[in-house]
Motif scaffolding. Structure first.
Motif, mmCIF file in Angstrom:
data_model
loop_
_atom_site.group_PDB
_atom_site.id
_atom_site.type_symbol
_atom_site.label_atom_id
_atom_site.label_comp_id
_atom_site.label_asym_id
_atom_site.label_seq_id
_atom_site.Cartn_x
_atom_site.Cartn_y
_atom_site.Cartn_z
ATOM 1 N N ALA A 140 0.820 -1.213 0.000
ATOM 2 C CA ALA A 140 0.000 0.000 0.000
ATOM 3 C C ALA A 140 0.855 1.265 0.000
ATOM 4 N N GLU A 141 2.164 1.097 0.181
ATOM 5 C CA GLU A 141 3.106 2.226 0.227
ATOM 6 C C GLU A 141 2.696 3.226 1.314
ATOM 7 N N LEU A 142 2.383 2.699 2.487
ATOM 8 C CA LEU A 142 1.893 3.568 3.543
ATOM 9 C C LEU A 142 2.755 3.483 4.807
ATOM 10 N N GLU A 143 4.030 3.102 4.639
ATOM 11 C CA GLU A 143 4.881 2.905 5.810
ATOM 12 C C GLU A 143 4.845 4.096 6.757
ATOM 13 N N GLU A 144 4.862 5.305 6.182
ATOM 14 C CA GLU A 144 4.954 6.499 7.031
ATOM 15 C C GLU A 144 3.664 6.796 7.766
ATOM 16 N N MET A 157 -4.879 6.871 -0.831
ATOM 17 C CA MET A 157 -4.248 6.057 0.217
ATOM 18 C C MET A 157 -5.236 5.060 0.785
ATOM 19 N N TYR A 158 -6.442 5.525 0.954
ATOM 20 C CA TYR A 158 -7.525 4.697 1.494
ATOM 21 C C TYR A 158 -7.750 3.471 0.602
ATOM 22 N N MET A 159 -7.843 3.764 -0.700
ATOM 23 C CA MET A 159 -8.077 2.681 -1.650
ATOM 24 C C MET A 159 -6.898 1.722 -1.702
ATOM 25 N N ARG A 160 -5.693 2.297 -1.652
ATOM 26 C CA ARG A 160 -4.512 1.430 -1.705
ATOM 27 C C ARG A 160 -4.499 0.469 -0.522
ATOM 28 N N LEU A 161 -4.824 1.014 0.640
ATOM 29 C CA LEU A 161 -4.827 0.158 1.825
ATOM 30 C C LEU A 161 -5.901 -0.919 1.680
ATOM 31 N N GLY A 162 -7.073 -0.511 1.196
ATOM 32 C CA GLY A 162 -8.155 -1.477 1.009
ATOM 33 C C GLY A 162 -7.765 -2.578 0.043
ATOM 34 N N PHE A 163 -7.161 -2.180 -1.057
ATOM 35 C CA PHE A 163 -6.744 -3.179 -2.051
ATOM 36 C C PHE A 163 -5.681 -4.089 -1.461
ATOM 37 N N ALA A 164 -4.732 -3.480 -0.740
ATOM 38 C CA ALA A 164 -3.621 -4.263 -0.201
ATOM 39 C C ALA A 164 -4.127 -5.331 0.763
ATOM 40 N N VAL A 165 -5.065 -4.949 1.627
ATOM 41 C CA VAL A 165 -5.573 -5.941 2.582
ATOM 42 C C VAL A 165 -6.304 -7.047 1.825
#
Lengths: 448, 280
Positions: A140-144, A157-165
């Motif tokens: 999700a490229e959300l390390e920070e 970011m929200y969508m990326r996290l959702g997709f990643a999970v």
């Protein structure tokens, strides 16, 4: 090859509750003792009727269709969120449905906590999530930001996290409902890569998308649903073509209707009405002021305008959807009140942005008018339509050489050009590519 | 690996209704989810506030201070039978009442606000009202240390304390039943959300929270006896405050009564389950 998903004769009926009952109060339901009977619907419409198909293990299966055709309902039935009213669905293995990304996120808690809860909702154990946590965050490229509340995330970011999970549930069957439309270009590529990886690992993918290119590229098989029924199933290319043909038909109808409305609106002769701007010749006017209109003295009247393709006979009603490279004939049915000695016919094509792609008239091309009387037909023949995909508007006119208008139709007629090539610009010159032998390229698939 | 038929989650599901008990078991399988959602509720509630979790202790304490002030100085009570000190008596009843009424009110909206989950993710909808009840239960528990501290301070430690967990259990079963019913009903009749606050107000005065059950005339008591919350609140008063369990026959009656409430509520919820995804 075994079957991963089997859908047999599935019917799903959605229920609509009438207004009368919606406005009824709880009190009256209780008093009337009709609580449970009030909860029964009185209007029903089918979302799926008699849908049957199966998906082989390890294949990528695409479902296409217009909005509201029943695609999403089908996915919900397959993923178990909705139950079919009749028929059966069986799925072999763990499903992960990417129907809406991040549906279970709570805005107040951190990304980290949401990963756990979302993962549990999607069927993972705590242990499994711990094992995959780093991979999810990295993907999700959300390390920070992983310890910031989700409400502070951008929608991407929200969508990326959702997709990643969802993708890290590592399902046997992955259901994707048009979620690739989100995210920036780079993330979409990453998602596509992940999906390709799934295919390599022989997982089953069920894909709903409006990106027909993606269907042709990724799917092993495609299913086209329309009006709650399966229309066609089989080779993606064949299905996509059939679907596009239907879409054209619908667009054709819509264009005809739009044109009839436009012509009817301006049909009344307005001989008293002089044009606001003198039209000396058919020139591209301002791109910003192209309003539909019709004016002129009607001494020469353009009674009917039709477009014909190569295969249409002269008596055909004409069509409105053309492919790039096709032959097009613009036919003007004209009628004059008396014998006219000074006349010019003109045609111009504008694209949806109001840019004149081409405009000409008989005077510019040095035709000398002699006489015109009674009824006749003017044909403007384009042997090869060299336009890119899009909607185009047609101006047609009959006027005197000094610009005095007999009948001017502005943007009353429209047509659509379809192309498999997504090239850009205003027009498409005939061209071909040539390469010296040291440059090796595979030519495009001749069928497409 | 083909999943068993009627597994409730994936695999082959038929048109035939899955029996009630199977669904209940499915909820049990989702206990980890329930647990993490309760934790999420609690975390989200205080996220961003400076005192954070301390609010769960401070709020009941402030509440107690207010009652003490009002009933000691503004309208001193006449030391009715068995209600002295009145502020503590009131607090004993109001803590569990808050658990009940907050649960019912929140559950009237929970399926609608959680509609996104029901429509997009496969999980049993009853998880949502259950989470509401349990997270309010946790709040109730967090208020208990304050209550016990003052009970000890006033020397009110009785052997009847052993009945306290039983009363909590009765209330839990009853509250779950009511909340399942209300949450399902509110999906179809949004009116419920508007009326519920007033219903709870009426219910509050119809339960012996601000008055003592024993001081009411029998003619009114007769009606209050139909209200399960009457007996539950009296159960708290007797086990924690007065130290006499004279009300135990009624509490025995409450065992089947709360169970029936739960089953009726769950049955109703289960009947409407399939309409949720379309209605919310």
């Amino acid at each position: 090859m075994t079957t991963a998903i089997q859908v047999s004769d599935v019917t799903k009926v959605y229920q609509r509750y009438s207004h009368r009952k919606q406005f009824r109060t709880l009190k009256s339901a209780l008093l009337g003792g009709s609580l449970l009977s009030d909860l029964r619907p009185d209007e029903r419409f089918p979302a799926l009727s008699g849908v049957t198909f199966n998906v082989r293990h390890g294949s990528t299966f695409a479902i296409i269709g217009r909005n509201g055709s029943g695609k999403s309902t089908l996915l919900k039935v397959i993923s178990g969120i909705a139950k079919p009213d009749s028929g059966t669905v069986s799925v072999d293995g763990r499903i992960s449905a990417l129907i809406e990304l991040g549906a279970g996120f709570h805005p107040e808690i951190t990304g980290r906590e949401n990963i756990f809860i979302n993962g549990i909702m999607l069927g993972l154990t705590k242990r499994e999530i711990e094992d995959r946590f780093d991979a999810i965050v990295e993907f999700a490229e959300l390390e920070e930001f992983i310890d910031a509340p989700v409400k502070t995330y951008s929608s991407g970011m929200y969508m990326r996290l959702g997709f990643a999970v969802a993708i890290h549930v590592d399902p046997d069957v992955l259901i994707i409902d048009e979620v690739l439309a989100v995210g920036d270009e780079a993330f979409v590529h990453k998602c596509l890569d992940k999906i390709s990886e799934f295919r390599r690992r022989n997982k089953t993918i069920l894909l709903v998308t409006h990106s027909l290119g993606l269907v042709e590229k990724m799917a092993d098989e495609a299913l086209w649903i329309d009006k709650s029924e399966v229309q066609l199933r089989g080779d993606p290319k064949k299905v996509v073509d059939a679907y596009l043909a239907r879409v054209s038909q619908h667009e054709e109808k819509a264009l005809v209707a739009a044109e009839e409305r436009a012509v009817a609106e301006f049909d009344a002769p307005e001989s008293a009405n002089e044009p606001e701007t003198p039209v000396s010749e058919i020139e591209p006017t301002s791109a910003f002021a192209r309003e539909k209109g019709r004016w002129g003295s009607r001494e020469v009247e353009i009674q009917d305008v039709s477009l014909r393709g190569a295969e249409d006979s002269a008596d055909g009603r004409g069509k409105h959807i053309f492919s790039t490279g096709e032959s097009v004939t613009v036919c003007l049915n004209i009628k004059s009140t008396g014998t006219i000695k000074d006349f010019v016919f003109g045609v111009a094509i504008f694209n949806a942005d109001g840019i004149c792609c081409y405009g000409t008239n008989t005077d510019l091309e040095d035709f000398k008018p002699v006489t015109l009387s009674g009824e006749g037909e003017v044909r403007f023949v384009i042997p090869k339509l060299q336009l890119i995909e899009g909607t185009y508007f047609l101006d047609v006119a009959a006027h005197q050489r000094d610009g005095y208008p007999f009948d001017y139709h502005r943007a009353l007629h429209q047509f659509r050009v379809q192309s498999r090539v997504k090239d850009v610009g205003v027009y498409r010159p005939s061209h071909q590519w040539e390469f010296t032998p040291n440059i090796v390229m595979r030519p495009p698939d001749p069928s497409s | 690996m083909k999943r068993a038929q009627g597994d409730g989650r994936l695999g082959v599901f038929q048109v035939t209704r899955i029996p009630l008990l199977k669904n209940l078991l499915a909820v049990f399988r989702y206990r980890v989810l329930v647990q993490s959602l309760v934790v999420r509720e609690l975390k989200a509630r205080y996220r961003g506030s400076v005192l954070g979790f301390l609010w769960s202790f401070i709020n009941p304490l402030l509440q107690l201070v207010i009652y003490w002030f009002v009933f000691s100085y503004i309208m001193p009570t006449r030391g009715l039978l068995g209600t002295s000190p009145y502020a503590l008596f009131l607090f004993t009843g109001i803590l569990p009442w808050t658990w009940f009424s907050a649960s019912v009110m929140e559950s009237s909206a929970v399926l609608i606000t959680g509609g996104n989950l029901i429509k997009k993710i496969l999980f049993p909808a009853e998880v949502l009202p259950i989470v509401v009840v349990l997270s309010n239960l946790v709040h109730f528990f967090l208020g208990l240390p304050i209550l016990f501290a003052f009970l000890i301070y006033y020397g009110k430690v009785h052997w009847t304390l052993v009945f306290f967990p039983a009363v909590v259990l009765l209330q839990l079963v009853f509250t779950l039943g009511v909340c399942l019913f209300i949450s399902a009903l509110a999906v179809h009749f949004r009116d419920v959300q508007n009326i519920i606050a007033n219903v709870m107000m009426l219910w509050f005065f119809g339960s012996p929270v601000i008055y003592s059950y024993l001081t009411i005339s029998p003619s009114i008591q007769r009606y209050l006896n139909y209200n399960p919350m009457t007996h539950i609140i009296v159960g708290y008063h007797q086990s924690l405050f007065t130290g006499t369990m004279g009300h135990w026959p009624w509490l025995l009656v409450m065992i089947p009564a709360t169970l029936i409430t739960f089953l009726v509520g769950y049955y109703f919820f289960d009947k409407l389950r399939e309409t949720f995804a379309e209605e919310v």
